[in-house]
Design a protein around this motif. Structure first.
Motif, PDB file in Angstrom:
ATOM      1  N   ALA A   1       0.840  -1.188   0.000  1.00  0.00           N
ATOM      2  CA  ALA A   1       0.000   0.000   0.000  1.00  0.00           C
ATOM      3  C   ALA A   1       0.877   1.241   0.000  1.00  0.00           C
ATOM      4  O   ALA A   1       1.981   1.228   0.544  1.00  0.00           O
ATOM      5  N   SER A   2       0.378   2.292  -0.616  1.00  0.00           N
ATOM      6  CA  SER A   2       1.055   3.584  -0.625  1.00  0.00           C
ATOM      7  C   SER A   2       0.163   4.573   0.111  1.00  0.00           C
ATOM      8  O   SER A   2      -0.906   4.952  -0.375  1.00  0.00           O
ATOM      9  N   TRP A   3       0.574   4.965   1.292  1.00  0.00           N
ATOM     10  CA  TRP A   3      -0.256   5.795   2.168  1.00  0.00           C
ATOM     11  C   TRP A   3      -0.356   7.222   1.623  1.00  0.00           C
ATOM     12  O   TRP A   3       0.655   7.819   1.215  1.00  0.00           O
ATOM     13  N   PHE A   4      -1.575   7.771   1.624  1.00  0.00           N
ATOM     14  CA  PHE A   4      -1.832   9.143   1.176  1.00  0.00           C
ATOM     15  C   PHE A   4      -1.325   9.392  -0.244  1.00  0.00           C
ATOM     16  O   PHE A   4      -0.776  10.455  -0.550  1.00  0.00           O
ATOM     17  N   SER A   5      -1.493   8.430  -1.125  1.00  0.00           N
ATOM     18  CA  SER A   5      -0.981   8.591  -2.492  1.00  0.00           C
ATOM     19  C   SER A   5      -1.881   9.486  -3.346  1.00  0.00           C
ATOM     20  O   SER A   5      -1.481   9.906  -4.427  1.00  0.00           O
ATOM     21  N   PHE A   6      -3.112   9.759  -2.882  1.00  0.00           N
ATOM     22  CA  PHE A   6      -4.010  10.664  -3.596  1.00  0.00           C
ATOM     23  C   PHE A   6      -4.150  11.941  -2.763  1.00  0.00           C
ATOM     24  O   PHE A   6      -4.918  11.988  -1.794  1.00  0.00           O
ATOM     25  N   PRO A   7      -3.403  12.997  -3.097  1.00  0.00           N
ATOM     26  CA  PRO A   7      -3.376  14.205  -2.258  1.00  0.00           C
ATOM     27  C   PRO A   7      -4.715  14.913  -2.141  1.00  0.00           C
ATOM     28  O   PRO A   7      -4.989  15.571  -1.150  1.00  0.00           O
ATOM     29  N   THR A   8      -5.564  14.797  -3.161  1.00  0.00           N
ATOM     30  CA  THR A   8      -6.851  15.492  -3.132  1.00  0.00           C
ATOM     31  C   THR A   8      -7.798  14.876  -2.114  1.00  0.00           C
ATOM     32  O   THR A   8      -8.441  15.580  -1.329  1.00  0.00           O
ATOM     33  N   THR A   9      -7.885  13.539  -2.100  1.00  0.00           N
ATOM     34  CA  THR A   9      -8.806  12.845  -1.200  1.00  0.00           C
ATOM     35  C   THR A   9      -8.116  12.267   0.026  1.00  0.00           C
ATOM     36  O   THR A   9      -8.789  11.779   0.934  1.00  0.00           O
ATOM     37  N   LYS A  10      -6.773  12.296   0.039  1.00  0.00           N
ATOM     38  CA  LYS A  10      -5.978  11.743   1.146  1.00  0.00           C
ATOM     39  C   LYS A  10      -6.153  10.226   1.295  1.00  0.00           C
ATOM     40  O   LYS A  10      -5.851   9.670   2.345  1.00  0.00           O
ATOM     41  N   ARG A  11      -6.614   9.579   0.250  1.00  0.00           N
ATOM     42  CA  ARG A  11      -6.768   8.125   0.304  1.00  0.00           C
ATOM     43  C   ARG A  11      -5.487   7.433  -0.152  1.00  0.00           C
ATOM     44  O   ARG A  11      -4.648   8.025  -0.830  1.00  0.00           O
ATOM     45  N   SER A  12      -5.385   6.178   0.228  1.00  0.00           N
ATOM     46  CA  SER A  12      -4.193   5.395  -0.098  1.00  0.00           C
ATOM     47  C   SER A  12      -4.446   4.521  -1.313  1.00  0.00           C
ATOM     48  O   SER A  12      -5.598   4.255  -1.684  1.00  0.00           O
ATOM     49  N   ASN A  13      -3.379   4.061  -1.909  1.00  0.00           N
ATOM     50  CA  ASN A  13      -3.464   3.161  -3.052  1.00  0.00           C
ATOM     51  C   ASN A  13      -2.957   1.787  -2.627  1.00  0.00           C
ATOM     52  O   ASN A  13      -1.916   1.680  -1.986  1.00  0.00           O
ATOM     53  N   ILE A  14      -3.710   0.751  -2.950  1.00  0.00           N
ATOM     54  CA  ILE A  14      -3.297  -0.603  -2.586  1.00  0.00           C
ATOM     55  C   ILE A  14      -3.028  -1.408  -3.849  1.00  0.00           C
ATOM     56  O   ILE A  14      -3.554  -1.104  -4.927  1.00  0.00           O
ATOM     57  N   GLY A  15      -2.201  -2.417  -3.710  1.00  0.00           N
ATOM     58  CA  GLY A  15      -1.885  -3.286  -4.832  1.00  0.00           C
ATOM     59  C   GLY A  15      -1.549  -4.671  -4.343  1.00  0.00           C
ATOM     60  O   GLY A  15      -1.019  -4.839  -3.241  1.00  0.00           O
ATOM     61  N   TYR A  16      -1.895  -5.663  -5.132  1.00  0.00           N
ATOM     62  CA  TYR A  16      -1.487  -7.035  -4.803  1.00  0.00           C
ATOM     63  C   TYR A  16      -1.136  -7.789  -6.071  1.00  0.00           C
ATOM     64  O   TYR A  16      -1.536  -7.411  -7.181  1.00  0.00           O
ATOM     65  N   TYR A  17      -0.375  -8.835  -5.877  1.00  0.00           N
ATOM     66  CA  TYR A  17       0.075  -9.684  -6.984  1.00  0.00           C
ATOM     67  C   TYR A  17       0.104 -11.118  -6.479  1.00  0.00           C
ATOM     68  O   TYR A  17       0.666 -11.392  -5.411  1.00  0.00           O
ATOM     69  N   ILE A  18      -0.524 -12.035  -7.203  1.00  0.00           N
ATOM     70  CA  ILE A  18      -0.600 -13.440  -6.795  1.00  0.00           C
ATOM     71  C   ILE A  18      -0.074 -14.306  -7.924  1.00  0.00           C
ATOM     72  O   ILE A  18      -0.481 -14.155  -9.081  1.00  0.00           O
ATOM     73  N   SER A  19       0.847 -15.195  -7.588  1.00  0.00           N
ATOM     74  CA  SER A  19       1.426 -16.095  -8.588  1.00  0.00           C
ATOM     75  C   SER A  19       1.121 -17.543  -8.231  1.00  0.00           C
ATOM     76  O   SER A  19       1.026 -17.908  -7.054  1.00  0.00           O
ATOM     77  N   LEU A  20       0.979 -18.359  -9.254  1.00  0.00           N
ATOM     78  CA  LEU A  20       0.748 -19.794  -9.097  1.00  0.00           C
ATOM     79  C   LEU A  20       1.806 -20.534  -9.898  1.00  0.00           C
ATOM     80  O   LEU A  20       1.832 -20.446 -11.124  1.00  0.00           O
TER      81      LEU A  20
END
Length: 311
Positions: free
Chosen positions: A159-178
């Protein structure tokens, strides 16, 4: 789907007797996605689709870019640059969205650009053009799926905390491998504001656990039941500690529901939180714009390969 050629043929014959179907033989091209096979596995890419985008934009001779988005670039709606043709901007972003199917390396950039479909500015269009310039470097790049290996399921979240300066929301990401091949990935703006980086990371962990459980259940439908916990790689020590410690309260009161959900899966033995160094975290590519070296390093870890590169 199966590994018994005789049974597959019998199913095809049965379907042909009851329905009007056409056997297209081994898959090579479907809805813009190209499939190239080799003894080591197969690669899915959208080379022709990428070249069509370059031609439609008149950027066949543009200067290539080594990565899709400038490092630490922060896009906002309140930009002073001039407005651009919104219809053209939406059309380009829409085409790039479809291109993310075999190209997770541009998923974060396209996700960021999708936030400004309502009133795009020149700075946003410039980033669109930069993504297209990056695609020009390797239009045949796609996902590689090896034909051999194990079926180990591994998940990564970030996660990237406060990645959207306008809304102060964070951005999350995930990656799954098989088995070392990518099967699921995502970049998304969180629906609420996180009050700490640990909370942002933990919410990313909860979102990843949901996807992992679905994949585990899907594998069970294929008669492959996993009796061991799926490693969940996280680079935040606090989030890992919250998942494993049921009495760690000071950072969990705002994420109580997610805490119970993740801890329950950890206790049941389905998920095992593990620590990973931030520089080795492949999910990092879905949460922020990176420099050339780190971007290329993580892109290769995702299983993105250039089908037309010289051997």
């Amino acid at each position: 789907m199966g590994n018994d050629e005789k049974t597959i043929k019998e199913v095809k014959i049965h379907l042909h007797k009851n329905f009007s179907i056409k056997d297209l033989r081994p898959l090579k091209y479907l809805i813009g996605i190209e499939v190239a096979r080799s003894p080591g596995g197969f690669v899915i890419s959208q080379r022709k689709y990428t070249l069509d985008i370059l031609e439609d934009c008149g950027m066949q001779r543009c200067r290539p870019s080594k990565f899709p988005m400038e490092q630490n670039l922060c896009l906002t709606k309140d930009d002073d640059s001039k407005e651009v043709d919104a219809a053209k901007y939406r059309r380009l972003v829409g085409r790039l969205l479809y291109l993310t199917v075999p190209r997770p390396d541009i998923a974060y950039s396209v996700n960021q650009l999708s936030q400004f479909l309502n009133c795009p500015r020149q700075v946003h269009m410039d980033v669109v053009h930069r993504v297209i310039r990056y695609l020009k470097t390797t239009p045949g790049r796609g996902l590689f799926f090896p034909s051999s290996g194990n079926l180990n399921l591994i998940a990564y979240c970030d996660a990237s905390w406060f990645s959207f300066p306008t809304t102060k929301r964070s951005n999350i990401g995930y990656y799954i491998s098989l088995g070392g091949a990518p099967v699921s990935w995502r970049t998304k703006k969180q629906s609420i504001v996180s009050r700490s980086s640990a909370e942002a990371e933990y919410r990313a962990m909860a979102t990843t656990v949901c996807e992992v459980l679905w994949i585990r259940w899907l594998l069970e439908d294929f008669d492959y039941k996993k009796d061991y916990a799926t490693p969940l790689m996280c680079d935040n020590e606090a989030a890992k500690h919250i998942a494993e410690n049921s009495v760690y309260h000071e950072r969990t009161k705002h994420v109580e529901m997610d805490c119970y959900f993740v801890r329950e899966r950890v206790t049941s033995g389905e998920i095992k939180p593990c620590k990973i160094k931030s520089k080795l975290q492949p999910a990092d590519i879905f949460t922020k714009a990176l420099g050339t070296y780190q971007f290329r390093f993580l892109r290769d870890k995702l299983g993105v390969r250039n089908l037309h590169s010289p051997t």
